[in-house]
Design a protein around this motif. Structure first.
Motif, PDB file in Angstrom:
ATOM      1  N   LYS A   2      39.213   9.403 -14.873  1.00 59.79           N
ATOM      2  CA  LYS A   2      40.434   9.242 -15.739  1.00 59.79           C
ATOM      3  C   LYS A   2      41.880   9.879 -15.147  1.00 59.79           C
ATOM      4  O   LYS A   2      42.630   9.485 -15.285  1.00 59.79           O
ATOM      5  CB  LYS A   2      40.657   9.235 -17.715  1.00 59.79           C
ATOM      6  CG  LYS A   2      39.310   8.061 -18.065  1.00 59.79           C
ATOM      7  CD  LYS A   2      39.839   8.230 -19.512  1.00 59.79           C
ATOM      8  CE  LYS A   2      38.778   7.016 -20.099  1.00 59.79           C
ATOM      9  NZ  LYS A   2      38.023   7.409 -21.654  1.00 59.79           N
ATOM     10  N   ILE A   5      43.312   9.021 -12.094  1.00 56.30           N
ATOM     11  CA  ILE A   5      43.673   8.012 -12.620  1.00 56.30           C
ATOM     12  C   ILE A   5      45.332   8.172 -13.106  1.00 56.30           C
ATOM     13  O   ILE A   5      46.709   7.281 -12.428  1.00 56.30           O
ATOM     14  CB  ILE A   5      43.454   6.652 -13.062  1.00 56.30           C
ATOM     15  CG1 ILE A   5      42.641   5.824 -12.686  1.00 56.30           C
ATOM     16  CG2 ILE A   5      43.977   5.285 -13.282  1.00 56.30           C
ATOM     17  CD1 ILE A   5      41.029   5.714 -13.422  1.00 56.30           C
ATOM     18  N   ALA A  85      44.277  -1.212  -2.972  1.00 55.01           N
ATOM     19  CA  ALA A  85      44.185  -0.694  -5.110  1.00 55.01           C
ATOM     20  C   ALA A  85      42.875  -1.601  -5.378  1.00 55.01           C
ATOM     21  O   ALA A  85      41.863  -0.652  -5.554  1.00 55.01           O
ATOM     22  CB  ALA A  85      45.491  -0.574  -5.363  1.00 55.01           C
ATOM     23  N   ALA A  86      43.086  -3.102  -4.674  1.00 59.80           N
ATOM     24  CA  ALA A  86      42.368  -3.637  -5.342  1.00 59.80           C
ATOM     25  C   ALA A  86      40.749  -3.475  -4.056  1.00 59.80           C
ATOM     26  O   ALA A  86      39.652  -3.842  -5.118  1.00 59.80           O
ATOM     27  CB  ALA A  86      42.665  -5.730  -4.818  1.00 59.80           C
ATOM     28  N   ALA A  88      39.413  -0.936  -3.372  1.00 64.75           N
ATOM     29  CA  ALA A  88      39.275   0.503  -4.241  1.00 64.75           C
ATOM     30  C   ALA A  88      38.795   0.670  -5.779  1.00 64.75           C
ATOM     31  O   ALA A  88      37.444   0.965  -6.461  1.00 64.75           O
ATOM     32  CB  ALA A  88      40.529   1.794  -4.750  1.00 64.75           C
ATOM     33  N   PHE A  89      39.419  -0.778  -6.325  1.00 68.09           N
ATOM     34  CA  PHE A  89      39.572  -0.626  -7.747  1.00 68.09           C
ATOM     35  C   PHE A  89      37.969  -1.691  -7.754  1.00 68.09           C
ATOM     36  O   PHE A  89      37.003  -0.919  -9.046  1.00 68.09           O
ATOM     37  CB  PHE A  89      40.214  -1.649  -8.721  1.00 68.09           C
ATOM     38  CG  PHE A  89      39.767  -1.964  -9.637  1.00 68.09           C
ATOM     39  CD1 PHE A  89      40.091  -1.599 -11.129  1.00 68.09           C
ATOM     40  CD2 PHE A  89      39.295  -3.811 -10.043  1.00 68.09           C
ATOM     41  CE1 PHE A  89      40.334  -1.921 -12.271  1.00 68.09           C
ATOM     42  CE2 PHE A  89      39.592  -4.218 -11.275  1.00 68.09           C
ATOM     43  CZ  PHE A  89      39.366  -3.267 -12.370  1.00 68.09           C
ATOM     44  N   PHE A  90      37.624  -2.692  -7.133  1.00 72.14           N
ATOM     45  CA  PHE A  90      36.884  -3.217  -7.292  1.00 72.14           C
ATOM     46  C   PHE A  90      35.057  -2.784  -6.778  1.00 72.14           C
ATOM     47  O   PHE A  90      33.850  -2.752  -7.017  1.00 72.14           O
ATOM     48  CB  PHE A  90      36.375  -4.618  -6.606  1.00 72.14           C
ATOM     49  CG  PHE A  90      37.014  -5.639  -7.593  1.00 72.14           C
ATOM     50  CD1 PHE A  90      37.079  -6.095  -8.331  1.00 72.14           C
ATOM     51  CD2 PHE A  90      38.583  -5.895  -6.746  1.00 72.14           C
ATOM     52  CE1 PHE A  90      37.258  -7.094  -8.832  1.00 72.14           C
ATOM     53  CE2 PHE A  90      38.881  -7.202  -7.122  1.00 72.14           C
ATOM     54  CZ  PHE A  90      39.415  -7.763  -9.136  1.00 72.14           C
ATOM     55  N   GLY A  93      35.770   0.563  -9.286  1.00 73.27           N
ATOM     56  CA  GLY A  93      36.220   0.925 -10.755  1.00 73.27           C
ATOM     57  C   GLY A  93      34.502   0.299 -11.419  1.00 73.27           C
ATOM     58  O   GLY A  93      33.735   0.094 -12.597  1.00 73.27           O
TER      59      GLY A  93
END
Length: 93
Positions: A2, A5, A85-86, A88-90, A93
């Motif tokens: 957290k 981010i 970013a997408a 890394a998120f998938f 995340g």
């Protein structure tokens, strides 16, 4: 995670504000025929996260809009950053 981010969001806010400011400053200097901020510097700030600030600076100040490396390059940089970013998120995340 957290904290990472939070720091990333803070970084993006700051770098986009700085990039927007640099576009404003360069436009102002161009009107006064003063020393200009190199295009390389504007592009570097956009690449390291300030693409939204650069695009906003182009639109608000009508600056560098006729330069293909800006009018086409900044949206491409933004799409690349969103793609990273997408992924890394998938993945994380």
């Amino acid at each position: 995670m957290k904290n990472f981010i939070l720091y990333l969001i803070l970084y993006l806010i700051i770098i986009n504000f700085v990039t927007f400011f640099l576009f404003w400053k360069d436009k102002r200097r161009s009107k006064r025929d003063a020393w200009r901020i190199p295009e390389k510097t504007l592009l570097i700030f956009s690449v390291v996260g300030g693409s939204v600030g650069g695009i906003m600076g182009m639109k608000v100040f009508h600056h560098k809009t006729k330069h293909l490396q800006f009018s086409l390059g900044l949206p491409v940089i933004l799409l690349f950053q969103v793609g990273i970013a997408a992924v890394a998120f998938f993945k994380f995340g």
